[in-house]
Design an enzyme around this catalytic site. Sequence first.
Site, PDB file in Angstrom:
ATOM      1  N   ARG A  32      42.943  -4.187 -19.683  1.00 46.35           N
ATOM      2  CA  ARG A  32      41.511  -4.040 -19.987  1.00 46.35           C
ATOM      3  C   ARG A  32      41.090  -2.712 -20.592  1.00 46.35           C
ATOM      4  O   ARG A  32      39.982  -2.590 -21.089  1.00 46.35           O
ATOM      5  CB  ARG A  32      40.695  -4.305 -18.701  1.00 46.35           C
ATOM      6  N   ARG A  41      41.233 -11.758 -24.154  1.00 46.79           N
ATOM      7  CA  ARG A  41      41.035 -12.235 -22.791  1.00 46.79           C
ATOM      8  C   ARG A  41      39.787 -13.128 -22.725  1.00 46.79           C
ATOM      9  O   ARG A  41      39.803 -14.169 -22.080  1.00 46.79           O
ATOM     10  CB  ARG A  41      40.901 -11.008 -21.890  1.00 46.79           C
ATOM     11  N   TYR A 154      50.366 -11.470  -0.672  1.00 46.59           N
ATOM     12  CA  TYR A 154      49.231 -12.161  -1.302  1.00 46.59           C
ATOM     13  C   TYR A 154      49.141 -13.607  -0.819  1.00 46.59           C
ATOM     14  O   TYR A 154      48.050 -14.139  -0.597  1.00 46.59           O
ATOM     15  CB  TYR A 154      49.348 -12.124  -2.829  1.00 46.59           C
TER      16      TYR A 154
HETATM   17  O1  CP3 Z   1      51.330  -4.944 -19.198  1.00 46.27           O
HETATM   18  C1  CP3 Z   1      51.941  -5.296 -18.176  1.00 46.27           C
HETATM   19  O2  CP3 Z   1      52.326  -4.473 -17.308  1.00 46.27           O
HETATM   20  C2  CP3 Z   1      52.322  -6.751 -17.989  1.00 46.27           C
HETATM   21  C3  CP3 Z   1      51.435  -7.583 -17.254  1.00 46.27           C
HETATM   22  C4  CP3 Z   1      51.250  -7.499 -15.748  1.00 46.27           C
HETATM   23  C5  CP3 Z   1      50.026  -7.874 -15.129  1.00 46.27           C
HETATM   24  N1  CP3 Z   1      50.213  -7.852 -13.783  1.00 46.27           N
HETATM   25  C6  CP3 Z   1      48.803  -8.244 -15.854  1.00 46.27           C
HETATM   26  C7  CP3 Z   1      47.504  -8.269 -15.146  1.00 46.27           C
HETATM   27  C8  CP3 Z   1      52.159  -7.177 -14.728  1.00 46.27           C
HETATM   28  C9  CP3 Z   1      53.595  -6.663 -14.822  1.00 46.27           C
HETATM   29  C10 CP3 Z   1      51.481  -7.414 -13.483  1.00 46.27           C
HETATM   30  C11 CP3 Z   1      52.101  -7.228 -12.157  1.00 46.27           C
HETATM   31  C12 CP3 Z   1      51.277  -7.341 -10.939  1.00 46.27           C
HETATM   32  N2  CP3 Z   1      50.260  -8.218 -10.694  1.00 46.27           N
HETATM   33  C13 CP3 Z   1      51.506  -6.593  -9.757  1.00 46.27           C
HETATM   34  C14 CP3 Z   1      52.613  -5.575  -9.553  1.00 46.27           C
HETATM   35  C15 CP3 Z   1      52.344  -4.287 -10.222  1.00 46.27           C
HETATM   36  C16 CP3 Z   1      51.160  -3.533  -9.701  1.00 46.27           C
HETATM   37  O3  CP3 Z   1      50.231  -3.333 -10.482  1.00 46.27           O
HETATM   38  O4  CP3 Z   1      51.169  -3.169  -8.525  1.00 46.27           O
HETATM   39  C17 CP3 Z   1      50.541  -7.001  -8.810  1.00 46.27           C
HETATM   40  C18 CP3 Z   1      50.391  -6.464  -7.394  1.00 46.27           C
HETATM   41  C19 CP3 Z   1      49.769  -8.035  -9.417  1.00 46.27           C
HETATM   42  C20 CP3 Z   1      48.664  -8.807  -8.771  1.00 46.27           C
HETATM   43  C21 CP3 Z   1      47.371  -8.658  -9.468  1.00 46.27           C
HETATM   44  N3  CP3 Z   1      47.110  -9.109 -10.741  1.00 46.27           N
HETATM   45  C22 CP3 Z   1      46.179  -8.075  -8.953  1.00 46.27           C
HETATM   46  C23 CP3 Z   1      46.045  -7.456  -7.582  1.00 46.27           C
HETATM   47  C24 CP3 Z   1      45.219  -8.171  -9.960  1.00 46.27           C
HETATM   48  C25 CP3 Z   1      43.761  -7.775  -9.848  1.00 46.27           C
HETATM   49  C26 CP3 Z   1      43.551  -6.345 -10.028  1.00 46.27           C
HETATM   50  C27 CP3 Z   1      43.218  -6.042 -11.463  1.00 46.27           C
HETATM   51  O5  CP3 Z   1      43.747  -5.084 -12.023  1.00 46.27           O
HETATM   52  O6  CP3 Z   1      42.350  -6.753 -11.985  1.00 46.27           O
HETATM   53  C28 CP3 Z   1      45.824  -8.784 -11.087  1.00 46.27           C
HETATM   54  C29 CP3 Z   1      45.198  -9.081 -12.394  1.00 46.27           C
HETATM   55  C30 CP3 Z   1      45.882  -8.639 -13.631  1.00 46.27           C
HETATM   56  N4  CP3 Z   1      47.222  -8.729 -13.888  1.00 46.27           N
HETATM   57  C31 CP3 Z   1      45.255  -8.112 -14.796  1.00 46.27           C
HETATM   58  C32 CP3 Z   1      46.257  -7.882 -15.747  1.00 46.27           C
HETATM   59  C33 CP3 Z   1      46.090  -7.364 -17.163  1.00 46.27           C
HETATM   60  C34 CP3 Z   1      43.750  -7.908 -14.973  1.00 46.27           C
HETATM   61  C35 CP3 Z   1      43.072  -9.240 -15.048  1.00 46.27           C
HETATM   62  C36 CP3 Z   1      42.065  -9.409 -16.161  1.00 46.27           C
HETATM   63  O7  CP3 Z   1      42.381  -9.166 -17.337  1.00 46.27           O
HETATM   64  O8  CP3 Z   1      40.959  -9.838 -15.827  1.00 46.27           O
END
Ligand code: CP3
Length: 348
Positions: A32, A41, A154
């Site tokens: 984002r 998105r 989770y």
């Molecule tokens: O660019 C990259 O790194 C690749 C994509 C990627 C995402 N999530 C995209 C994402 C990767 C490798 C992850 C891993 C992930 N997802 C982890 C492990 C790494 C870390 O950050 O600790 C975890 C714990 C998750 C679970 C998760 N996904 C949560 C808790 C959330 C909500 C928090 C947030 O930042 O919004 C997500 C959503 C998420 N995953 C987004 C993205 C780009 C944001 C969602 C959106 O665009 O609305």
Amino acid sequence: MTSSASTKPFLRALAGETLTPPPFWLMRQAGRYLPEYRQTRAQAGSFLDLCYNPDLAVEVTLQPLRRYGFDAAILFSDILVVPDGLGQDVSFREGEGPVLTPIRSAMDLDRLDLSGLHRRLDPVYRTVSGLSTAIPPTTALIGFSGAPWTVATYMIEGGGSKDFSQAKRLMWGQPELFARLMDLLVEATGQYLIRQIDAGAEAIQIFDTWAGALPETEFRRWVIEPTRRLVERIRAERPGIPVIGFPRGAGILYETYVRETRVSGVSLDSSVPLDWAAATLQPHCTVQGNLDPILLVAGGEALDAGIDRVLRTLGKGPFIFNLGHGIIPPTPPENVARLAERVKSFKG
Ligand code: CP3
């Protein structure tokens, strides 16, 4: 081609070479903080719709590469597609993060089903194969999953958590049920990663974001042991594919983790002391990290000084420059450009 014979700097570093400047990429490099991500998105609909749309997922993976020339692309997806693929109800609410129907009983667990996993996750494999031909020839392609413990938190909590009390109560209060869930996750994750490799992933990162929440005994049993099994399976079934582990918050247990899981690389969170990592971890595997992601929001001289400290300490051995955790949404894209320039011009 074996990774040691690769011309891709990221894979050479994982094979144990010391490169100056080191290869670099950033966790959550697609996200984002980039206006073009927010646009794609919005076009996709929900976050999961984006993860399951190969054309758009390829596009958002490429966006940060175009701007910053990273040495690695990471598949755009999420660690929670695995519970989704097992049949658990998973959704992402705006501003709220992930919401899942919690797994707390044998009946909940019995409803999960490994047999539908690859059908549901087929779009992810198509994203990987689309990326393998779309990325520049010197860029490496990283596949990933969550580690079983972090994904289980989770699944059991039903979303994010501050203290993991539900996950820990299940772990200590219903150990047989918890062990069954973890076995299912090790099997599903192993199959999922092998499929990503077959679709074109050249390296794997296993994210154990909540590893630091467990006491030593449980850390050994539920962080190290499942990861060791995953590394062993990938080595046996797809030799030559390097695996990076990220046991975030593990403290001095990073050392035991590296020795016992036999990962090719280890991703360090920002609390890991640089000199300690250079002396204790780097002789055994490639290290990756560990700039504080908030420095990338702050910018300026503090950012430059932080980057230089990491480069000077870890840059003397096998090293991949990265953050200690993912980029956060308020990060100014021009600060990422400043970081990219500074890392690329490092002369040792
Ligand atoms: O660019 C990259 O790194 C690749 C994509 C990627 C995402 N999530 C995209 C994402 C990767 C490798 C992850 C891993 C992930 N997802 C982890 C492990 C790494 C870390 O950050 O600790 C975890 C714990 C998750 C679970 C998760 N996904 C949560 C808790 C959330 C909500 C928090 C947030 O930042 O919004 C997500 C959503 C998420 N995953 C987004 C993205 C780009 C944001 C969602 C959106 O665009 O609305």
